[in-house]
Design a protein around this motif. Structure first.
Motif, mmCIF file in Angstrom:
data_model
loop_
_atom_site.group_PDB
_atom_site.id
_atom_site.type_symbol
_atom_site.label_atom_id
_atom_site.label_comp_id
_atom_site.label_asym_id
_atom_site.label_seq_id
_atom_site.Cartn_x
_atom_site.Cartn_y
_atom_site.Cartn_z
ATOM 1 N N ILE A 206 27.119 23.107 120.131
ATOM 2 C CA ILE A 206 27.082 24.059 119.005
ATOM 3 C C ILE A 206 27.340 23.267 117.718
ATOM 4 O O ILE A 206 28.451 23.279 117.173
ATOM 5 N N PRO A 207 26.343 22.550 117.225
ATOM 6 C CA PRO A 207 26.533 21.706 116.039
ATOM 7 C C PRO A 207 26.762 22.528 114.771
ATOM 8 O O PRO A 207 26.240 23.636 114.634
ATOM 9 N N THR A 208 27.539 21.942 113.852
ATOM 10 C CA THR A 208 27.810 22.603 112.565
ATOM 11 C C THR A 208 27.364 21.767 111.374
ATOM 12 O O THR A 208 27.444 22.218 110.236
ATOM 13 N N THR A 209 26.907 20.537 111.623
ATOM 14 C CA THR A 209 26.397 19.658 110.563
ATOM 15 C C THR A 209 25.130 18.976 111.069
ATOM 16 O O THR A 209 24.914 18.897 112.287
ATOM 17 N N PRO A 210 24.298 18.457 110.162
ATOM 18 C CA PRO A 210 23.105 17.714 110.615
ATOM 19 C C PRO A 210 23.463 16.533 111.519
ATOM 20 O O PRO A 210 22.730 16.220 112.457
ATOM 21 N N GLU A 214 22.187 15.896 115.322
ATOM 22 C CA GLU A 214 21.596 14.656 115.826
ATOM 23 C C GLU A 214 22.333 14.187 117.080
ATOM 24 O O GLU A 214 21.714 13.727 118.049
ATOM 25 N N ASP A 215 23.670 14.313 117.081
ATOM 26 C CA ASP A 215 24.468 13.937 118.256
ATOM 27 C C ASP A 215 24.082 14.801 119.465
ATOM 28 O O ASP A 215 24.051 14.307 120.601
ATOM 29 N N GLN A 233 18.358 19.653 109.181
ATOM 30 C CA GLN A 233 18.995 20.699 108.375
ATOM 31 C C GLN A 233 18.354 22.055 108.656
ATOM 32 O O GLN A 233 19.041 23.078 108.764
ATOM 33 N N GLY A 234 17.028 22.062 108.782
ATOM 34 C CA GLY A 234 16.331 23.311 109.070
ATOM 35 C C GLY A 234 16.730 23.888 110.414
ATOM 36 O O GLY A 234 16.970 25.097 110.547
ATOM 37 N N LEU A 235 16.810 23.032 111.433
ATOM 38 C CA LEU A 235 17.231 23.485 112.753
ATOM 39 C C LEU A 235 18.649 24.030 112.712
ATOM 40 O O LEU A 235 18.965 25.037 113.345
ATOM 41 N N LEU A 236 19.493 23.361 111.946
ATOM 42 C CA LEU A 236 20.882 23.808 111.795
ATOM 43 C C LEU A 236 20.944 25.161 111.094
ATOM 44 O O LEU A 236 21.692 26.059 111.507
ATOM 45 N N HIS A 242 24.241 32.095 114.237
ATOM 46 C CA HIS A 242 24.478 32.579 115.597
ATOM 47 C C HIS A 242 25.586 31.815 116.306
ATOM 48 O O HIS A 242 25.817 32.025 117.503
ATOM 49 N N ASN A 243 26.298 30.928 115.593
ATOM 50 C CA ASN A 243 27.274 30.059 116.251
ATOM 51 C C ASN A 243 28.406 30.822 116.934
ATOM 52 O O ASN A 243 28.871 30.424 118.001
ATOM 53 N N THR A 244 28.857 31.908 116.336
ATOM 54 C CA THR A 244 29.922 32.705 116.966
ATOM 55 C C THR A 244 29.436 33.287 118.284
ATOM 56 O O THR A 244 30.154 33.278 119.297
#
Length: 341
Positions: A206-210, A214-215, A233-236, A242-244
């Motif tokens: 669940i990434p929160t930064t670009p 990438e990781d 950035q677009g994917l993020l 929806h992260n919650t």
């Protein structure tokens, strides 16, 4: 300057302006609204591949799905995507499947266009019940169909095959979670750290930064894709709202009812089973394939070299070919059995 030259100059200016406008719009979109471009990308590929998007309602619960083709004498194919994915996850693979096949890709419970309710629906047993509800709503089980699931979707697919055997003619699991794999992975180590921190650390899926995005790609794929910063950035931007929800789903699928749901149901699977796995999977170790094969007699194993967890993204052509081979092989075996009887 002659009138003809003036007219020609005007035509050149008009032509240049006409070309410049869409180019400028594209560049502005790429720089300012990359998430919009990603949505256009999926729309374009659905349209190019001949997929249509529909919704199915059942007692106020809405399923969003895409499909191509119509049911015929061949088995339909239902495809279940992974955690935090969506129905378009399968586009790269569908590109290599024949257009005459009836394909259905559904958004899993709470994902993309499918209704969000409560956490009970996000556990593996809860998702299985909802997918069965979808199957009955669209009458996909008028005759047995082939079920494909990857990662979380593989866990759901395997349990579905165990719980509703009459719906299934055959099944393909791609790097499924839900089994006790003997060897630990990089993600298992992350999970241990998460549990020790009482889930205060960031979840790698669940990434929160670009940079975290990438990781996540590095964790999930062995093939190294060069992804521009704007696309990351677009994917993020598409995922972040929806992260919650993703956190709720994640907590459910690693919970007691779900974590080894596939393992607990393997002995109940009676349909012919194919397992496809990337040998360099860092999320769910490939040693899980042998665990499944040991419990399910006649299981076909297709292990892919130089491939990680994101098999559909890394090896779409090979995966499509393997699934098609398996479906045709099972169809021929059923035909032979009918003739001999």
């Amino acid at each position: 300057m002659m009138a003809a030259d003036v007219d020609m100059l005007n035509l050149v200016v008009i032509a240049a302006a006409t070309l410049a406008v869409p180019i400028l719009v594209f560049m502005a979109s790429f720089l300012l609204w990359p998430s919009a471009l990603i949505k256009v990308y999926y729309w374009y590929w659905r349209r190019t591949l001949g997929l249509k998007v529909r919704s199915a309602d059942c007692a106020g619960y809405r399923f969003s799905f895409s499909y191509r083709g119509k049911p015929d004498f061949r088995p339909s194919i239902l495809m279940l995507h992974s955690f935090s994915g969506h129905k378009d996850t399968w586009l790269s693979l569908i590109k290599y499947l024949p257009k005459h096949l009836h394909l259905v890709c559904v958004d899993m419970p709470g994902h993309e266009g499918t209704t969000r309710t409560n956490t009970e629906d996000y556990s593996i047993p809860g998702q299985v019940k909802r997918i069965h509800q979808f199957v009955e709503t669209v009458r996909l089980n008028r005759k047995p169909f082939h079920l494909v699931g990857t990662s979380m979707g593989g866990n759901v697919a395997g349990v579905y095959a165990a719980c509703y055997p009459s719906d299934i003619c055959s099944i393909t699991l791609i790097c499924p979670d839900g089994v006790r794999h003997p060897c630990e992975t990089k993600f298992d180590n992350h999970l241990q750290d998460l549990e020790q921190s009482n889930f205060t650390l960031n979840i790698p899926l669940i990434p929160t930064t670009p940079e975290e995005m990438e990781d996540m790609f590095r964790l999930c794929s062995h093939v190294r894709f060069r992804i521009p910063q704007q696309i990351l950035q677009g994917l993020l931007d598409v995922r972040q709202p929806h992260n919650t929800f993703y956190q709720d789903v994640f907590m459910e699928i690693i919970g007691e009812k779900s974590r080894f749901a596939l393992q607990d149901h393997l002995h109940l699977i009676t349909a012919p089973l194919q397992v496809i796995w990337g040998k360099q999977d860092q999320v769910v170790d490939v040693s899980g394939a042998a665990v499944i094969a040991e419990v399910v007699p006649g299981c076909r194993l297709d292990l892919l070299e130089n491939c990680g967890h994101s098999v559909v993204m890394e090896r779409p052509c090979r995966t499509a070919k393997l699934i098609l081979e398996f479906v045709i092989d099972q169809q021929e075996k059923r035909g032979s059995a009918k003739k001999s009887s």
